[in-house]
Design a protein around this motif. Structure first.
Motif, PDB file in Angstrom:
ATOM      1  N   SER A 182      -6.521  20.844 -40.883  1.00 10.57           N
ATOM      2  CA  SER A 182      -5.835  21.909 -41.626  1.00 10.57           C
ATOM      3  C   SER A 182      -6.713  22.280 -42.813  1.00 10.57           C
ATOM      4  CB  SER A 182      -4.444  21.473 -42.073  1.00 10.57           C
ATOM      5  OG  SER A 182      -4.529  20.456 -43.034  1.00 10.57           O
ATOM      6  N   ILE A 183      -6.775  23.569 -43.076  1.00 11.21           N
ATOM      7  CA  ILE A 183      -7.774  24.042 -44.038  1.00 11.21           C
ATOM      8  C   ILE A 183      -7.222  25.230 -44.819  1.00 11.21           C
ATOM      9  CG2 ILE A 183      -8.899  25.499 -42.269  1.00 11.21           C
ATOM     10  CD1 ILE A 183     -11.594  24.461 -43.526  1.00 11.21           C
ATOM     11  N   GLU A 184      -7.465  25.224 -46.128  1.00 15.87           N
ATOM     12  CA  GLU A 184      -6.989  26.317 -46.979  1.00 15.87           C
ATOM     13  C   GLU A 184      -7.586  27.633 -46.500  1.00 15.87           C
ATOM     14  OE1 GLU A 184      -7.438  25.641 -51.207  1.00 15.87           O
ATOM     15  OE2 GLU A 184      -7.880  27.742 -51.544  1.00 15.87           O
ATOM     16  N   ALA A 185      -6.753  28.655 -46.317  1.00 13.38           N
ATOM     17  CA  ALA A 185      -7.272  29.906 -45.753  1.00 13.38           C
ATOM     18  C   ALA A 185      -6.484  31.141 -46.168  1.00 13.38           C
ATOM     19  CB  ALA A 185      -7.284  29.819 -44.226  1.00 13.38           C
ATOM     20  N   ALA A 186      -5.305  30.958 -46.769  1.00 21.25           N
ATOM     21  CA  ALA A 186      -4.437  32.118 -47.003  1.00 21.25           C
ATOM     22  C   ALA A 186      -5.088  33.138 -47.937  1.00 21.25           C
ATOM     23  CB  ALA A 186      -3.095  31.664 -47.571  1.00 21.25           C
ATOM     24  N   ARG A 187      -5.671  32.650 -49.046  1.00 19.19           N
ATOM     25  CA  ARG A 187      -6.192  33.587 -50.027  1.00 19.19           C
ATOM     26  C   ARG A 187      -7.417  34.339 -49.506  1.00 19.19           C
ATOM     27  NH1 ARG A 187      -5.998  31.433 -56.145  1.00 19.19           N
ATOM     28  NH2 ARG A 187      -5.924  29.451 -55.064  1.00 19.19           N
ATOM     29  N   SER A 188      -8.186  33.671 -48.674  1.00 15.26           N
ATOM     30  CA  SER A 188      -9.375  34.351 -48.139  1.00 15.26           C
ATOM     31  C   SER A 188      -9.037  35.046 -46.819  1.00 15.26           C
ATOM     32  CB  SER A 188     -10.501  33.355 -47.945  1.00 15.26           C
ATOM     33  OG  SER A 188     -10.153  32.437 -46.939  1.00 15.26           O
ATOM     34  N   LYS A 189      -7.752  35.209 -46.541  1.00 16.59           N
ATOM     35  CA  LYS A 189      -7.305  35.962 -45.356  1.00 16.59           C
ATOM     36  C   LYS A 189      -7.943  35.451 -44.071  1.00 16.59           C
ATOM     37  CE  LYS A 189      -5.373  39.516 -47.945  1.00 16.59           C
ATOM     38  NZ  LYS A 189      -5.335  38.620 -49.121  1.00 16.59           N
ATOM     39  N   MET A 190      -7.997  34.124 -43.922  1.00 18.66           N
ATOM     40  CA  MET A 190      -8.426  33.497 -42.671  1.00 18.66           C
ATOM     41  C   MET A 190      -9.933  33.583 -42.405  1.00 18.66           C
ATOM     42  SD  MET A 190      -5.580  32.440 -41.127  1.00 18.66           S
ATOM     43  CE  MET A 190      -4.536  32.158 -42.511  1.00 18.66           C
TER      44      MET A 190
END
Ligand SMILES: Nc1nc2c(c(=O)[nH]1)N[C@@H](CNc1ccc(C(=O)N[C@@H](CCC(=O)N[C@@H](CCC(=O)N[C@@H](CCC(=O)O)C(=O)O)C(=O)O)C(=O)O)cc1)CN2
Ligand SMILES: [Zn+2]
Length: 754
Positions: free
Chosen positions: A662-670
């Motif tokens: 799992s990886i942070e991605a929401a702010r960079s729009k995937m």
């Protein structure tokens, strides 16, 4: 005063008892006034300046205080905040906090890692239309404040080139560094004003040059300091390079018309050779950064003096300083009466490091000082046998390659789908649920002895049950116990592992008002007893759905601790990995079918220069695999990453061989997904679809949109739906609707896929 002589490059600012944290949080909550907040800052600055003066430091820094972050301060100083904040019509202080924390109509500036530390800065946004004017008065105001105390300080500023290199373009393709000629006049004007206030020295920090830099970037450094030095009425200029050697920037700065250069002689011990050989430093003062600003061990005075003395024939004058700002270490060892006295004798926090600098400065100047206590402390540590555990050494020696290898993913995936029977697009969370006031109070009461073990256990079990029921009601597929028993995801483990010591007051700022207490890893690491099994087993007993066990990985445990400096980091990582491996095995035995081993700091420890990458990946990846390879094929290993630009570590993420990442991605729009796929990643992946850093609650349409974007890069069979990170810093009022929308989005897209 013509020389600096002895100094520190920066100092902690959150307050010895986290006074600033409390004042900030009270102000934000509306329970404290602006005047109270400003008064707290004033008291902290006064305490710091007078303590540094009384310790006998030659030059005392100002500008090391901040209400949130020094990079944001620089943007505000030069009037470079994006319009979305300045048009809000708020007071200067509230405009500043809007940029730091966001408001409903204006999302906050992005936050990211400050080089390879656990401090996070706010990323300036600059574009072709950005203009700079000296609008902030904090630098000059602080000089006046210090002078009222009889101290002429040395203002510390972020240097213009690093400031631009840390910024991100607000327009695709734009390079913030192209704004250098726009920015320099504003710095020059500030220098002029500071000189008019009687300031003799200004420090400009250029840590960006501890990383590999291109020729145009080095040319910008040349240009910046030639232009600034030309300002007629200016203080002397000290440029500080830290977090490593300066590489080609050393020659650039040596040949520029600055007056002094501070070098980090700790991070890369061989850098002293380059400095000593640099002919162009002959007319400058060089500050030998021989006291480690980032770790907590007492300085070996003889080794430090050997390095500093090597520069005596190179530079016009040699002074002594810390390797970097002391922002990254706690205030005072004296506040830790409960630490083992022998260990305490080996330590130096910020206050003690100031004394070390003063002592070494006197010794370097030929004064007759007594180095015996410092020598004795270092010798005592070297001779101690307690840090060594023969059992750990034997176990490490017996490891073979196959201990870090699992069978092929294709084989594991089959075993896991039978064992787990999950729907397509399974939903889960990253581990922590909101740490409520009740939970924190229970922990504080337990620590203070006001709540007995059994009562504390009951309270935590009640919280776990509440969180499990909530997740069932929300319809999540893979549950977590919520981590209510954890003060911090590293400290919690360190408190239970042999080889670590915990502090009571050793707080270090991580971002804004948030702090951590990094544990001290002083000896061989082992796990006397299971650390998480009871809680996980209890959570699993409450539900038929799989509960994910939750552990912190070896790299992150090292990154967020003060580590021993008497053996390679890779050796220490292997020991921590074995302790985690034992915990994974015990979770599996207890019936936990999914275990997540978090590695959010994988990117953080990546060496700043490419030359160190391969060796780092070697030990870091091996440690994770050693921790996670002891399980059956049917046990699913997850990992989690956040808070980073992942570009350079994508191959390493793949090499971890986790079943699900799992990886942070929401702010960079995937964006990260295409990169991962491009790097050949072909296992399960859960890009974050809910930005947990903001109080904003995404609606299900927004989440659905993000999942659709993700589905363009990853087939449905491998895609997981989860938030960006743990929920511990959020409130239930935000978390419940957000997770409801997340589950609704997953269900809708499952329906469409059928
Ligand atoms: N180590 C670490 N680094 C990390 C992260 C992380 O989770 N851990 N996450 C990323 C972002 N960084 C973060 C750093 C800190 C916090 C955070 O929430 N910190 C808390 C403290 C957490 C903690 O240790 N809490 C303890 C002690 C809390 C406390 O202050 N107790 C009071 C009393 C309790 C009360 O009555 O409320 C006291 O001691 O005075 C506990 O809960 O047990 C804070 O500053 O508020 C969040 C993110 C990257 N780096
Ligand atoms: Zn995270």
């Amino acid at each position: 005063m013509n020389t600096i002589g002895t100094t520190v490059l920066g100092y902690p600012r959150i307050g010895p008892a986290r006074e600033l944290k409390r004042a900030l949080e009270a102000y934000w909550a509306g329970t404290g006034t602006e005047d109270e907040l400003l008064a707290t800052g004033g008291q902290l600055r006064e305490q710091t300046w007078t303590a540094l003066r009384d310790a006998g430091l030659g030059s005392i820094p100002s500008g090391t205080f901040s209400h949130y972050d020094q990079v944001l301060d620089t943007a505000v100083l030069f009037g470079a905040l994006p319009e979305r904040f300045t048009r809000l019509g708020l007071s200067p202080l509230d405009t500043y906090f809007a940029a730091a924390r966001g408001v409903p109509d204006a999302p906050a500036l992005e936050m990211t890692k400050w080089f390879d530390t656990n401090y996070h800065y706010l990323v300036p946004e600059l574009g072709p239309d950005s203009r700079f004017t000296l609008t902030g008065t904090a630098t000059v105001d602080e000089v006046r404040e210090a002078r009222a105390l009889g101290i002429t300080p040395r203002p510390v500023l972020l240097g213009p080139v690093t400031f631009l290199l840390l910024a991100k373009p607000d327009t695709p393709g734009f390079r913030p560094l192209d704004l250098l000629d726009e920015l320099l006049p504003a710095y020059a004007e500030l220098l002029r004003q500071l000189r008019a206030e009687g300031v003799e020295w200004v420090q400009l920090d250029e840590p960006a040059f501890a990383a590999d830099r291109s020729t145009p970037e080095l040319n910008a450094l040349t240009r910046a300091y030639h232009v600034l030095a030309k300002q007629a009425d200016r203080p002397k200029l000290l440029v500080a390079g830290y977090f490593g050697g300066l590489g080609r920037a050393l020659g650039v700065l040596a040949r520029s018309p600055i007056d002094a250069l501070a070098v980090d002689l700790v991070t890369d011990e061989s850098f002293v050779d380059a400095v000593a050989a640099e002919g162009a430093l002959r007319d400058k003062e060089v500050l030998a950064g021989v006291v480690d600003g980032r770790n907590v061990w007492r300085t070996d005075p003889d080794r430090a003096l050997v390095r500093a003395r090597r520069l005596l024939d190179t530079a016009a004058r040699v002074g002594v300083s810390t390797s970097c700002s002391l922002l990254h270490v706690p205030y005072d060892v004296a506040a830790e009466p409960r630490l083992d006295p022998r260990l305490r004798g080996w330590l130096a926090f910020a206050r003690q490091k100031v004394d070390e600098v003063v002592l070494l400065g006197r010794a370097l100047a030929g004064a007759d000082v007594d180095l015996t206590p410092a020598r004795e402390a270092v010798a005592d540590r070297a001779r101690a046998t307690e840090p060594t555990d023969p059992a750990v050494r034997t176990r490490i020696a017996g490891l073979t390659e196959k201990d870090a290898i699992r069978p092929p993913y294709a084989q594991r995936v089959l075993a896991q789908s039978t064992a787990l029977d999950l729907p397509a697009l399974p939903t889960t969370t990253i581990g922590s649920f909101p740490q409520t006031g009740d939970v924190r109070r229970a922990r504080a009461a337990h620590r203070a002895g006001r709540l007995r073990d059994e009562e504390y256990r009951t309270a935590m079990r009640a919280e776990i049950e509440r969180v499990v029921r909530l997740q069932e009601n929300l319809g999540l597929d893979v549950l977590v116990h919520g981590e209510p028993e954890r003060n911090d995801m590293v400290q919690y483990f360190a408190e239970q592992l042999a080889g670590f010591a915990a502090t009571e007051h050793g707080w270090v700022q991580s971002y804004g008002s948030r702090c951590v207490r990094p544990p001290i890893l002083f000896g061989d690491v082992s796990r006397p007893e299971p650390m998480t099994v009871e809680w996980a087993r209890y959570a699993q007993s409450l539900t038929g759905r799989p509960v994910k066990g939750m552990l912190t990985g070896p790299v992150t445990i090292l990154a967020w601790s003060f580590v021993r400096d008497d053996q390679p980091l890779g050796d220490t990582a292997r020991q921590v990995a074995l302790a985690i491996r034992d915990e994974v095995a015990d979770l599996e035995t207890a019936g936990i079918r999914i275990v997540q081993v978090d590695e959010p700091a994988l990117r953080e420890l990546l060496p700043l220069r490419a030359a160190g990458h391969e060796a780092y990946f070697g030990w870091a990846v091996h440690a994770f695999r050693l921790a996670t390879s002891g399980v059956a094929d049917s046990t699913q290993i997850h990992t989690h990453m956040c808070y980073s630009e992942f570009g350079e570590v994508l191959p390493a993420i793949d090499a971890l061989d986790a079943d699900v990442t799992s990886i942070e991605a929401a702010r960079s729009k995937m964006e990260v997904l295409a990169d991962l796929t491009g790097a050949g990643f072909a296992r399960g992946v859960g890009p974050g679809v809910y930005d947990i850093h903001s109080p904003r609650v995404p609606d299900s349409g927004e989440v659905t949109g993000l999942v659709r974007t993700a589905l363009a890069a990853v087939p449905a069979g491998r895609l997981w739906i989860n938030p960006d990170c743990g929920l511990k810093t959020r409130r239930y009022a935000e978390v419940e609707p957000a997770l409801r929308h997340l589950v609704a989005a997953a269900r809708q897209l499952r329906g469409e896929a059928r």
